[in-house]
Write a protein that holds these residues in place. Sequence first.
Motif, PDB file in Angstrom:
ATOM      1  N   ASP A 119     -16.878 -14.453 -10.879  1.00 16.88           N
ATOM      2  CA  ASP A 119     -16.875 -13.073 -10.210  1.00 16.88           C
ATOM      3  C   ASP A 119     -15.356 -12.598 -10.650  1.00 16.88           C
ATOM      4  O   ASP A 119     -14.371 -13.414  -9.993  1.00 16.88           O
ATOM      5  N   LEU A 120     -15.169 -11.647 -11.403  1.00 17.40           N
ATOM      6  CA  LEU A 120     -13.852 -11.251 -11.623  1.00 17.40           C
ATOM      7  C   LEU A 120     -13.325 -10.529 -10.524  1.00 17.40           C
ATOM      8  O   LEU A 120     -11.796 -10.240 -10.865  1.00 17.40           O
ATOM      9  N   SER A 121     -13.702 -10.132  -9.557  1.00 23.30           N
ATOM     10  CA  SER A 121     -13.096  -9.527  -8.582  1.00 23.30           C
ATOM     11  C   SER A 121     -12.763 -10.658  -7.198  1.00 23.30           C
ATOM     12  O   SER A 121     -12.023 -10.077  -6.300  1.00 23.30           O
ATOM     13  N   PHE A 122     -13.179 -11.760  -7.511  1.00 26.85           N
ATOM     14  CA  PHE A 122     -12.845 -12.874  -6.401  1.00 26.85           C
ATOM     15  C   PHE A 122     -11.323 -13.102  -6.342  1.00 26.85           C
ATOM     16  O   PHE A 122     -10.613 -13.032  -7.016  1.00 26.85           O
ATOM     17  N   LYS A 123     -11.033 -12.829  -4.924  1.00 35.62           N
ATOM     18  CA  LYS A 123      -9.542 -13.377  -4.567  1.00 35.62           C
ATOM     19  C   LYS A 123      -9.496 -14.236  -3.384  1.00 35.62           C
ATOM     20  O   LYS A 123     -10.500 -14.213  -2.368  1.00 35.62           O
ATOM     21  N   LEU A 124      -8.202 -14.966  -3.080  1.00 39.43           N
ATOM     22  CA  LEU A 124      -8.215 -15.631  -1.848  1.00 39.43           C
ATOM     23  C   LEU A 124      -7.140 -15.262  -1.476  1.00 39.43           C
ATOM     24  O   LEU A 124      -5.871 -15.793  -1.572  1.00 39.43           O
ATOM     25  N   GLN A 125      -6.860 -14.189  -0.594  1.00 43.90           N
ATOM     26  CA  GLN A 125      -5.657 -13.584  -0.058  1.00 43.90           C
ATOM     27  C   GLN A 125      -5.594 -13.180   1.267  1.00 43.90           C
ATOM     28  O   GLN A 125      -4.622 -12.637   1.709  1.00 43.90           O
ATOM     29  N   ASN A 126      -6.867 -13.365   1.908  1.00 42.80           N
ATOM     30  CA  ASN A 126      -6.616 -13.253   3.491  1.00 42.80           C
ATOM     31  C   ASN A 126      -7.759 -14.159   4.218  1.00 42.80           C
ATOM     32  O   ASN A 126      -8.521 -14.806   3.441  1.00 42.80           O
ATOM     33  N   VAL A 127      -7.816 -14.024   5.384  1.00 45.24           N
ATOM     34  CA  VAL A 127      -8.858 -14.993   6.204  1.00 45.24           C
ATOM     35  C   VAL A 127     -10.293 -14.582   5.736  1.00 45.24           C
ATOM     36  O   VAL A 127     -11.074 -15.655   5.593  1.00 45.24           O
ATOM     37  N   PHE A 128     -10.763 -13.325   5.607  1.00 47.98           N
ATOM     38  CA  PHE A 128     -11.904 -13.043   5.074  1.00 47.98           C
ATOM     39  C   PHE A 128     -12.546 -13.667   3.852  1.00 47.98           C
ATOM     40  O   PHE A 128     -13.405 -14.220   3.786  1.00 47.98           O
ATOM     41  N   ASP A 129     -11.471 -13.620   2.903  1.00 51.27           N
ATOM     42  CA  ASP A 129     -11.802 -14.420   1.243  1.00 51.27           C
ATOM     43  C   ASP A 129     -11.944 -15.704   1.656  1.00 51.27           C
ATOM     44  O   ASP A 129     -12.944 -16.402   1.264  1.00 51.27           O
ATOM     45  N   PHE A 130     -11.015 -16.479   2.355  1.00 55.00           N
ATOM     46  CA  PHE A 130     -11.355 -17.844   2.654  1.00 55.00           C
ATOM     47  C   PHE A 130     -12.385 -18.417   3.367  1.00 55.00           C
ATOM     48  O   PHE A 130     -13.364 -19.202   2.955  1.00 55.00           O
ATOM     49  N   SER A 131     -12.882 -17.226   4.091  1.00 52.74           N
ATOM     50  CA  SER A 131     -14.328 -17.622   4.783  1.00 52.74           C
ATOM     51  C   SER A 131     -15.370 -17.655   4.045  1.00 52.74           C
ATOM     52  O   SER A 131     -16.433 -18.373   4.264  1.00 52.74           O
ATOM     53  N   ILE A 132     -15.232 -16.627   2.939  1.00 52.32           N
ATOM     54  CA  ILE A 132     -16.509 -16.465   2.079  1.00 52.32           C
ATOM     55  C   ILE A 132     -16.572 -17.930   1.314  1.00 52.32           C
ATOM     56  O   ILE A 132     -17.516 -18.195   1.027  1.00 52.32           O
ATOM     57  N   LEU A 133     -15.420 -18.188   0.787  1.00 59.53           N
ATOM     58  CA  LEU A 133     -15.444 -19.410   0.034  1.00 59.53           C
ATOM     59  C   LEU A 133     -15.592 -20.896   0.658  1.00 59.53           C
ATOM     60  O   LEU A 133     -16.573 -21.893   0.426  1.00 59.53           O
ATOM     61  N   LYS A 134     -15.268 -20.971   2.137  1.00 55.98           N
ATOM     62  CA  LYS A 134     -15.412 -22.124   2.839  1.00 55.98           C
ATOM     63  C   LYS A 134     -17.050 -22.016   3.300  1.00 55.98           C
ATOM     64  O   LYS A 134     -17.910 -22.992   3.196  1.00 55.98           O
ATOM     65  N   GLN A 135     -17.754 -20.933   3.192  1.00 61.51           N
ATOM     66  CA  GLN A 135     -19.252 -20.598   3.636  1.00 61.51           C
ATOM     67  C   GLN A 135     -20.024 -21.439   2.551  1.00 61.51           C
ATOM     68  O   GLN A 135     -20.866 -22.060   2.727  1.00 61.51           O
ATOM     69  N   ALA A 136     -19.559 -20.967   1.156  1.00 59.85           N
ATOM     70  CA  ALA A 136     -20.209 -21.358  -0.006  1.00 59.85           C
ATOM     71  C   ALA A 136     -19.984 -22.920  -0.188  1.00 59.85           C
ATOM     72  O   ALA A 136     -20.838 -23.678  -0.486  1.00 59.85           O
ATOM     73  N   ILE A 137     -18.869 -23.370   0.159  1.00 59.74           N
ATOM     74  CA  ILE A 137     -18.586 -24.935   0.222  1.00 59.74           C
ATOM     75  C   ILE A 137     -19.573 -25.624   1.079  1.00 59.74           C
ATOM     76  O   ILE A 137     -20.259 -26.787   0.957  1.00 59.74           O
ATOM     77  N   GLU A 138     -19.769 -24.983   2.381  1.00 59.84           N
ATOM     78  CA  GLU A 138     -20.462 -25.652   3.341  1.00 59.84           C
ATOM     79  C   GLU A 138     -21.888 -25.644   2.583  1.00 59.84           C
ATOM     80  O   GLU A 138     -22.652 -26.382   3.171  1.00 59.84           O
ATOM     81  N   ILE A 139     -22.376 -24.478   2.282  1.00 58.96           N
ATOM     82  CA  ILE A 139     -23.979 -24.457   1.848  1.00 58.96           C
ATOM     83  C   ILE A 139     -24.080 -25.415   0.423  1.00 58.96           C
ATOM     84  O   ILE A 139     -25.049 -26.445   0.309  1.00 58.96           O
ATOM     85  N   HIS A 140     -23.245 -25.599  -0.435  1.00 58.32           N
ATOM     86  CA  HIS A 140     -23.265 -26.269  -1.719  1.00 58.32           C
ATOM     87  C   HIS A 140     -22.786 -27.713  -1.756  1.00 58.32           C
ATOM     88  O   HIS A 140     -23.230 -28.367  -2.561  1.00 58.32           O
ATOM     89  N   ARG A 141     -21.671 -27.759  -1.132  1.00 62.73           N
ATOM     90  CA  ARG A 141     -21.303 -29.231  -0.773  1.00 62.73           C
ATOM     91  C   ARG A 141     -20.736 -29.816  -2.338  1.00 62.73           C
ATOM     92  O   ARG A 141     -21.157 -30.997  -2.438  1.00 62.73           O
ATOM     93  N   PRO A 142     -19.987 -29.218  -2.930  1.00 63.49           N
ATOM     94  CA  PRO A 142     -19.689 -29.768  -4.131  1.00 63.49           C
ATOM     95  C   PRO A 142     -18.739 -30.885  -3.821  1.00 63.49           C
ATOM     96  O   PRO A 142     -17.824 -30.822  -2.842  1.00 63.49           O
ATOM     97  N   ASP A 143     -18.659 -31.920  -4.766  1.00 61.76           N
ATOM     98  CA  ASP A 143     -17.546 -32.925  -4.843  1.00 61.76           C
ATOM     99  C   ASP A 143     -16.332 -32.500  -5.518  1.00 61.76           C
ATOM    100  O   ASP A 143     -15.212 -33.039  -5.016  1.00 61.76           O
ATOM    101  N   VAL A 144     -16.453 -31.571  -6.206  1.00 60.44           N
ATOM    102  CA  VAL A 144     -15.356 -31.120  -7.271  1.00 60.44           C
ATOM    103  C   VAL A 144     -15.306 -29.498  -7.322  1.00 60.44           C
ATOM    104  O   VAL A 144     -16.446 -29.119  -7.601  1.00 60.44           O
TER     105      VAL A 144
END
Length: 182
Positions: free
Chosen positions: A114-139
Amino acid sequence: MKPQLEVLNIHELLTTTFPKLEYLIEPQLLSPGGSLIIYGKRETGKSWLSIDLAFALSQGQPWLIFPTKQCKVWIVQVEQPMIQYHDRLLNYSTQHFGYVNGNLPHDYLKITTDLSFKLQNVFDFSILKQAIEIHRPDVIILDNMYRVVNVYEPQQTVDFLSFLSCMQQEFECAWILNHHPR
């Protein structure tokens, strides 16, 4: 009131029994909840190194000369369009593994481009956290940090590092960050 910091003397620490820590990359290069930074000038092979590492970890195969433990890897790639990254991964997996549709452990290696992906505010962080919760990567491999975080804005860097630390603690996921100067 803030909890107090636990302070141990050296004897107390060394005589404390901990569960055995199984490193993802030996000898003690990357642990669950740890971090690794791949840093260098542009066009020096950092992304290729990360791809090689991702495949090694996802299959539990040695990386360079280092033993690895098989684990779930998620590459978050923000530098190349999907079609270009597809070609890169197809060429890599064909050359190194004789890839034929379906002969790689697909549950252990996931990709986001995703070329538009940013981690610059709470909303961006929440999107990434949600994906981590769903997919549970180790790395999680973030390629490339400079596209996601404006490192010249100190508060953005502090927020990013705080988020990374929280995700490491909450999910015990390790982070591999690719980064280069602009």
